[in-house]
Every structure is written in C-alpha cells, then in structure tokens.
Design a protein around this motif. Structure first.
Motif, PDB file in Angstrom:
ATOM      1  N   GLY A  53       0.794  -1.224   0.000  1.00 52.87           N
ATOM      2  CA  GLY A  53       0.000   0.000   0.000  1.00 52.87           C
ATOM      3  C   GLY A  53       0.828   1.276   0.000  1.00 52.87           C
ATOM      4  N   VAL A  54       2.017   1.204  -0.589  1.00 50.89           N
ATOM      5  CA  VAL A  54       2.876   2.386  -0.689  1.00 50.89           C
ATOM      6  C   VAL A  54       3.306   2.557  -2.138  1.00 50.89           C
ATOM      7  N   SER A  55       3.856   3.710  -2.432  1.00 53.58           N
ATOM      8  CA  SER A  55       4.363   3.934  -3.788  1.00 53.58           C
ATOM      9  C   SER A  55       5.680   3.184  -3.962  1.00 53.58           C
ATOM     10  N   PRO A  56       6.018   2.853  -5.204  1.00 56.72           N
ATOM     11  CA  PRO A  56       7.315   2.203  -5.444  1.00 56.72           C
ATOM     12  C   PRO A  56       8.479   3.071  -4.941  1.00 56.72           C
ATOM     13  N   GLU A  57       8.357   4.376  -5.087  1.00 57.33           N
ATOM     14  CA  GLU A  57       9.412   5.274  -4.621  1.00 57.33           C
ATOM     15  C   GLU A  57       9.580   5.173  -3.104  1.00 57.33           C
ATOM     16  N   ARG A  58       8.458   5.138  -2.392  1.00 54.99           N
ATOM     17  CA  ARG A  58       8.524   5.026  -0.932  1.00 54.99           C
ATOM     18  C   ARG A  58       9.106   3.672  -0.512  1.00 54.99           C
TER      19      ARG A  58
END
Length: 69
Positions: free
Chosen positions: A24-29
């Motif tokens: 549930g996070v962005s790939p960047e995060r």
C-alpha cells in the motif's frame, strides 16, 4: 529530500511495483524505505566490527571476567 535515479530491469521494476502495491505504498517510498533499512544495517555492522576490533587480543581477559563468581 534528494532524488536518485536508479536503472532497474523490467522484471525487477515490475516486482517492485507489485510489492509496493501489496504494502500500500508507492514504489518510490518502498525503495526509499529499503535504502534506509540497508543504511541502518550497514551502520550496525560497522559498529559491531569496531567493537570486535577493540576486543581482539583480549579474549583471555573476557573469559576471566565470565568465570568470576
């Protein structure tokens, strides 16, 4: 915050996207959190190595301390 460009193979990029979606996070995060964890582990390893170096040659002294009542 600073930006970093990383080249990934298509296969790795797809897997990073899937893992990020599962979490549930962005790939960047996700990649940022992974890098931060890697830095913490590296720092812990370096500290361990420094402590081990300080104790080298003092094994008999350490064992004597353990044998004390």
């Amino acid at each position: 915050m600073n930006a970093l460009t990383v080249e990934l193979s298509s296969e790795v990029h797809e897997k990073v996207d899937l893992i990020a979606a599962e979490k549930g996070v962005s790939p960047e995060r996700l990649v940022s959190e992974m890098a931060a964890e890697m830095v913490k582990q590296h720092e812990a390893y370096r500290l361990f190595e420094e402590m081990a170096a300080r104790g080298r040659g003092r094994e008999a002294e350490a064992l004597a301390l353990l044998r004390r009542d």
